[in-house]
Design a protein around this motif. Structure first.
Motif, PDB file in Angstrom:
ATOM      1  N   LEU A 186     -29.975 151.572-104.834  1.00  0.00           N
ATOM      2  CA  LEU A 186     -31.085 151.751-105.767  1.00  0.00           C
ATOM      3  C   LEU A 186     -31.482 150.426-106.407  1.00  0.00           C
ATOM      4  O   LEU A 186     -32.662 150.160-106.636  1.00  0.00           O
ATOM      5  N   VAL A 187     -30.488 149.562-106.680  1.00  0.00           N
ATOM      6  CA  VAL A 187     -30.784 148.254-107.285  1.00  0.00           C
ATOM      7  C   VAL A 187     -31.515 147.377-106.269  1.00  0.00           C
ATOM      8  O   VAL A 187     -32.483 146.680-106.610  1.00  0.00           O
ATOM      9  N   GLU A 218     -33.404 148.425-103.807  1.00  0.00           N
ATOM     10  CA  GLU A 218     -34.771 148.954-103.694  1.00  0.00           C
ATOM     11  C   GLU A 218     -35.642 148.466-104.845  1.00  0.00           C
ATOM     12  O   GLU A 218     -36.830 148.153-104.656  1.00  0.00           O
ATOM     13  N   ALA A 219     -35.057 148.373-106.043  1.00  0.00           N
ATOM     14  CA  ALA A 219     -35.809 147.868-107.190  1.00  0.00           C
ATOM     15  C   ALA A 219     -36.172 146.403-106.991  1.00  0.00           C
ATOM     16  O   ALA A 219     -37.280 145.961-107.333  1.00  0.00           O
ATOM     17  N   MET A 220     -35.240 145.651-106.407  1.00  0.00           N
ATOM     18  CA  MET A 220     -35.519 144.238-106.127  1.00  0.00           C
ATOM     19  C   MET A 220     -36.639 144.110-105.096  1.00  0.00           C
ATOM     20  O   MET A 220     -37.526 143.257-105.222  1.00  0.00           O
ATOM     21  N   GLU A 221     -36.593 144.964-104.076  1.00  0.00           N
ATOM     22  CA  GLU A 221     -37.649 144.926-103.045  1.00  0.00           C
ATOM     23  C   GLU A 221     -39.006 145.213-103.655  1.00  0.00           C
ATOM     24  O   GLU A 221     -40.002 144.542-103.327  1.00  0.00           O
ATOM     25  N   GLU A 222     -39.069 146.185-104.557  1.00  0.00           N
ATOM     26  CA  GLU A 222     -40.343 146.530-105.182  1.00  0.00           C
ATOM     27  C   GLU A 222     -40.847 145.384-106.064  1.00  0.00           C
ATOM     28  O   GLU A 222     -42.045 145.074-106.085  1.00  0.00           O
ATOM     29  N   SER A 223     -39.922 144.750-106.792  1.00  0.00           N
ATOM     30  CA  SER A 223     -40.339 143.652-107.679  1.00  0.00           C
ATOM     31  C   SER A 223     -40.850 142.461-106.857  1.00  0.00           C
ATOM     32  O   SER A 223     -41.847 141.821-107.218  1.00  0.00           O
ATOM     33  N   LEU A 224     -40.188 142.165-105.720  1.00  0.00           N
ATOM     34  CA  LEU A 224     -40.646 141.067-104.866  1.00  0.00           C
ATOM     35  C   LEU A 224     -41.992 141.400-104.228  1.00  0.00           C
ATOM     36  O   LEU A 224     -42.846 140.534-104.046  1.00  0.00           O
ATOM     37  N   SER A 225     -42.184 142.698-103.903  1.00  0.00           N
ATOM     38  CA  SER A 225     -43.461 143.125-103.323  1.00  0.00           C
ATOM     39  C   SER A 225     -44.597 142.919-104.311  1.00  0.00           C
ATOM     40  O   SER A 225     -45.685 142.462-103.946  1.00  0.00           O
ATOM     41  N   ARG A 226     -44.334 143.228-105.592  1.00  0.00           N
ATOM     42  CA  ARG A 226     -45.370 143.017-106.610  1.00  0.00           C
ATOM     43  C   ARG A 226     -45.701 141.532-106.756  1.00  0.00           C
ATOM     44  O   ARG A 226     -46.869 141.151-106.907  1.00  0.00           O
ATOM     45  N   ALA A 227     -44.662 140.698-106.716  1.00  0.00           N
ATOM     46  CA  ALA A 227     -44.892 139.259-106.838  1.00  0.00           C
ATOM     47  C   ALA A 227     -45.718 138.747-105.660  1.00  0.00           C
ATOM     48  O   ALA A 227     -46.613 137.894-105.822  1.00  0.00           O
ATOM     49  N   ALA A 228     -45.458 139.269-104.456  1.00  0.00           N
ATOM     50  CA  ALA A 228     -46.210 138.836-103.272  1.00  0.00           C
ATOM     51  C   ALA A 228     -47.673 139.251-103.374  1.00  0.00           C
ATOM     52  O   ALA A 228     -48.572 138.499-102.988  1.00  0.00           O
ATOM     53  N   LYS A 229     -47.914 140.460-103.896  1.00  0.00           N
ATOM     54  CA  LYS A 229     -49.296 140.925-104.037  1.00  0.00           C
ATOM     55  C   LYS A 229     -50.067 140.072-105.028  1.00  0.00           C
ATOM     56  O   LYS A 229     -51.268 139.821-104.854  1.00  0.00           O
ATOM     57  N   SER A 230     -49.389 139.614-106.083  1.00  0.00           N
ATOM     58  CA  SER A 230     -50.079 138.752-107.046  1.00  0.00           C
ATOM     59  C   SER A 230     -50.411 137.398-106.420  1.00  0.00           C
ATOM     60  O   SER A 230     -51.345 136.710-106.842  1.00  0.00           O
ATOM     61  N   ARG A 231     -49.632 137.021-105.393  1.00  0.00           N
ATOM     62  CA  ARG A 231     -49.867 135.736-104.716  1.00  0.00           C
ATOM     63  C   ARG A 231     -50.915 135.871-103.617  1.00  0.00           C
ATOM     64  O   ARG A 231     -51.847 135.060-103.507  1.00  0.00           O
ATOM     65  N   TYR A 232     -50.805 136.898-102.779  1.00  0.00           N
ATOM     66  CA  TYR A 232     -51.690 137.058-101.630  1.00  0.00           C
ATOM     67  C   TYR A 232     -52.928 137.907-101.919  1.00  0.00           C
ATOM     68  O   TYR A 232     -53.879 137.909-101.142  1.00  0.00           O
ATOM     69  N   GLY A 233     -52.892 138.682-102.985  1.00  0.00           N
ATOM     70  CA  GLY A 233     -54.029 139.554-103.309  1.00  0.00           C
ATOM     71  C   GLY A 233     -53.550 140.993-103.470  1.00  0.00           C
ATOM     72  O   GLY A 233     -52.798 141.502-102.626  1.00  0.00           O
ATOM     73  N   SER A 234     -54.036 141.632-104.520  1.00  0.00           N
ATOM     74  CA  SER A 234     -53.549 142.982-104.836  1.00  0.00           C
ATOM     75  C   SER A 234     -53.996 144.022-103.824  1.00  0.00           C
ATOM     76  O   SER A 234     -53.401 145.097-103.716  1.00  0.00           O
ATOM     77  N   GLU A 235     -55.051 143.701-103.039  1.00  0.00           N
ATOM     78  CA  GLU A 235     -55.542 144.671-102.060  1.00  0.00           C
ATOM     79  C   GLU A 235     -54.690 144.699-100.802  1.00  0.00           C
ATOM     80  O   GLU A 235     -54.772 145.631-100.011  1.00  0.00           O
ATOM     81  N   MET A 236     -53.876 143.700-100.615  1.00  0.00           N
ATOM     82  CA  MET A 236     -53.009 143.669 -99.437  1.00  0.00           C
ATOM     83  C   MET A 236     -51.813 144.601 -99.633  1.00  0.00           C
ATOM     84  O   MET A 236     -51.345 144.807-100.748  1.00  0.00           O
ATOM     85  N   ASP A 237     -51.337 145.165 -98.507  1.00  0.00           N
ATOM     86  CA  ASP A 237     -50.139 145.996 -98.521  1.00  0.00           C
ATOM     87  C   ASP A 237     -48.969 145.133 -98.069  1.00  0.00           C
ATOM     88  O   ASP A 237     -48.711 144.981 -96.873  1.00  0.00           O
ATOM     89  N   ILE A 238     -48.301 144.513 -99.051  1.00  0.00           N
ATOM     90  CA  ILE A 238     -47.172 143.630 -98.748  1.00  0.00           C
ATOM     91  C   ILE A 238     -45.875 144.384 -99.039  1.00  0.00           C
ATOM     92  O   ILE A 238     -45.679 144.914-100.134  1.00  0.00           O
ATOM     93  N   ARG A 239     -45.012 144.444 -98.043  1.00  0.00           N
ATOM     94  CA  ARG A 239     -43.736 145.131 -98.218  1.00  0.00           C
ATOM     95  C   ARG A 239     -42.591 144.149 -98.000  1.00  0.00           C
ATOM     96  O   ARG A 239     -42.682 143.261 -97.137  1.00  0.00           O
ATOM     97  N   VAL A 240     -41.551 144.344 -98.815  1.00  0.00           N
ATOM     98  CA  VAL A 240     -40.403 143.436 -98.749  1.00  0.00           C
ATOM     99  C   VAL A 240     -39.173 144.245 -98.359  1.00  0.00           C
ATOM    100  O   VAL A 240     -38.934 145.337 -98.885  1.00  0.00           O
ATOM    101  N   VAL A 258     -33.370 150.536-112.777  1.00  0.00           N
ATOM    102  CA  VAL A 258     -31.952 150.733-113.096  1.00  0.00           C
ATOM    103  C   VAL A 258     -31.792 151.778-114.196  1.00  0.00           C
ATOM    104  O   VAL A 258     -30.919 152.643-114.140  1.00  0.00           O
ATOM    105  N   ARG A 259     -32.672 151.711-115.219  1.00  0.00           N
ATOM    106  CA  ARG A 259     -32.617 152.693-116.309  1.00  0.00           C
ATOM    107  C   ARG A 259     -32.879 154.104-115.784  1.00  0.00           C
ATOM    108  O   ARG A 259     -32.205 155.065-116.152  1.00  0.00           O
TER     109      ARG A 259
END
Length: 540
Positions: free
Chosen positions: A28-29, A31-53, A126-127
């Motif tokens: 679960l931790v 998966e949370a890291m993957e989601e947080s990295l995915s959000r960071a990638a979208k802010s870099r490449y564009g929010s309309e892109m579907d970036i998965r980590v 985590v919470r």
């Protein structure tokens, strides 16, 4: 900070450490890291892109992938995350709608804001995982006793550390004179576990009747083994309690087993409940007998049970009244909670006065309606006659047993009673018709003229009106409001119409009107081999 420049195994080590600390699944931790990295990638490449980590669970390597989905030409909306079938042919052979095209993209540089955002996502996940773990752990423990340590007190509510979570002992769930300080050990009953937005809420209690039952189960092996069963518990927390027990083994005394050698078992429960006095009472299926036991130590002379109204009338000797009621009504209140019945207590003198009043009332009835002298009317009442219908339609032999009554006198008495009843019926029916009652209701079987008059006064004037009535509207009943039983008066209650009789009358009216098919009311015949008890089964 670039992901590639960091020690990739550090991600897994961090996930393991957080999971171990919070006692949740390391996956679960991650998966949370993957989601947080995915959000960071979208802010870099564009929010309309579907970036998965995807983080490799063995090496810790984070792979960033851009995903595009094949859609129909007329459904293309997001050019960054979707493409048509024609466009997809550049990347794959024979593409189909719904197929995904994946391209690996370079890892992103995580700036201060992106890192902070990633941290918040991980903490939130985590919470949530920790709350789910707590709820799953404690939801099945509701109804059991738990030991804990007092952490603090907030506005009279005690917060209790119960291991992998916190429970709350509300002010009204504490035994009155109890007070706690931090680090005090406490034993409570888990009353309820709820999943709420702020996390699972574990509600504890020390005043619940079930708490006492569970304490006895811990102290009395026979209760734990099912040989003795606790049938009912009533408590005035911190002061007094009554508990009804029954034994399924004829050789074991349920009361003696719960008391224990020299009172050792019950004393252990008393000590836990801050000296609460406990009356252990043998359970009995016969409610009046059980009530007599429940009112101990008071002696009971007579019990009259009204099952329909769930009320019971208890007559006690004059000198036992205060003992039966108890201090501030405590004894009778606990007995009422234990039996589930409303209890009316009166002395023998009060009952005698009431009976005398009833005797005088019935004597006056016969004097006024049958034109009898007082002595003769008293003879009728003494023989058990309570109303004119009994005199009018009883077998004549029952009147002949009265001293001084011969056949002519008996016939005259019955003739007077019938004449009076018929006159009253005529007046009642005449009044009902004046109120607008229709023939459909007058001709309906099962209703006397007086009943029809009462219905008319209540606005029920047709058979259709009658068929829409609820049974309790006719026979009366009881409703529980804020824990108190409130009486609902019925239109036909004064005619002693029971709830079952009211149900039959209403259903008959609905059948006559064609609202109900009588065939639907007949119980289904059991199929062959089903629901039929064989001789072997009956003898088993």
């Amino acid at each position: 900070m670039a992901i590639t420049s960091a020690n990739q195994l550090e991600l897994l080590q961090t996930a393991e450490a957080v999971a171990r600390e919070k006692m949740i699944d390391p996956g679960l931790v991650v998966e949370a890291m993957e989601e947080s990295l995915s959000r960071a990638a979208k802010s870099r490449y564009g929010s309309e892109m579907d970036i998965r980590v995807k983080i490799d669970r063995k090496t810790g390597r984070a792979t960033f992938t851009r995903v595009r989905t094949v859609v129909a030409d007329d459904e293309l909306e997001n050019y960054q995350a979707e493409l048509t079938v024609e466009q997809a042919k550049q990347y794959m052979e024979n593409p189909q709608i719904g197929d995904e095209i994946r391209d690996e993209v370079p890892p992103v540089e995580m700036g201060r804001i992106a890192a902070q955002s990633a941290k918040q996502v991980i903490l939130q996940k985590v919470r949530e995982a920790e709350r789910d773990r707590q709820y799953e752990e404690f939801k099945d423990r509701a109804g059991t006793i738990i030991n804990g340590v007092v952490k603090r007190e907030e506005y009279g509510n005690v917060i209790v550390d119960i291991g992998r979570g916190e429970g709350i002992l509300r002010r009204n769930e504490k035994i009155g004179r109890e007070s706690y300080r931090p680090n005090d050990r406490i034993r409570c009953y888990i009353k309820d576990v709820r999943r709420e937005a702020r996390g699972p809420q574990i509600f504890l209690s020390r005043t619940a009747p079930e708490f006492m039952a569970e304490l006895f189960k811990m102290e009395v092996p026979e209760i734990y083994d099912g040989i003795i069963e606790i049938k009912a518990v009533a408590r005035d927390p911190g002061s007094r309690a009554k508990i009804g027990v029954v034994s399924y083994d004829g050789s074991i005394d349920p009361v003696g087993a719960c008391v224990g050698m020299r009172g050792s078992r019950v004393q252990a429960v008393v000590n836990e409940l801050q000296g609460e006095k406990i009356d252990i009472i043998p359970w009995n299926e016969d409610m009046p007998t059980f009530l007599v036991n429940a009112l101990q130590p008071a002696e009971v002379s007579k019990v009259v049970l009204d099952e329909e109204a769930e009320r019971i009338e208890v007559v006690v000797p004059d000198d036992q009244l205060s003992l039966a009621i108890g201090r501030r009504g405590q004894n009778v209140r606990l007995a009422s909670q234990l039996t589930g019945l409303d209890i009316d207590i009166m002395t023998e003198e009060e009952e005698s006065q009431r009976r005398q009043a009833e005797f005088e009332e019935r004597t006056k009835l016969f004097m006024d309606t049958l034109d009898l002298d007082e002595f003769f009317a008293q003879l009728l009442v003494s023989e058990g006659f309570t109303n004119l219908e009994e005199v009018a339609y009883v077998e004549q032999d029952e009147l002949l047993v009265i001293e001084g009554v011969d056949e002519d006198t008996a016939a005259e008495l019955q003739a007077r009673a019938r004449d009076y009843i018929e006159e009253q019926n005529r007046k009642a029916l005449e009044h009902a018709r004046e109120l607008g009652v229709e023939d459909s209701l007058v001709e309906f079987g099962g209703l006397t003229p007086q009943m029809i008059e009462a219905l008319a006064e209540d606005g029920v004037k047709t058979l259709e009106d009658f068929a829409t009535c609820a049974d309790w509207e006719l026979a009366g009943g009881w409703t529980t409001v804020d824990g108190e039983r409130v009486k609902d008066d019925g239109v036909l209650e004064k005619f002693d119409v029971s709830l079952e009789e009211a149900q039959d009358l209403v259903m008959t009216a609905r059948i006559q009107l064609g609202w109900v098919d009588p065939a639907e009311l007949e119980p289904e015949e059991p199929e062959e081999g089903e629901g039929v008890e064989t001789e072997e089964e009956a003898g088993a």
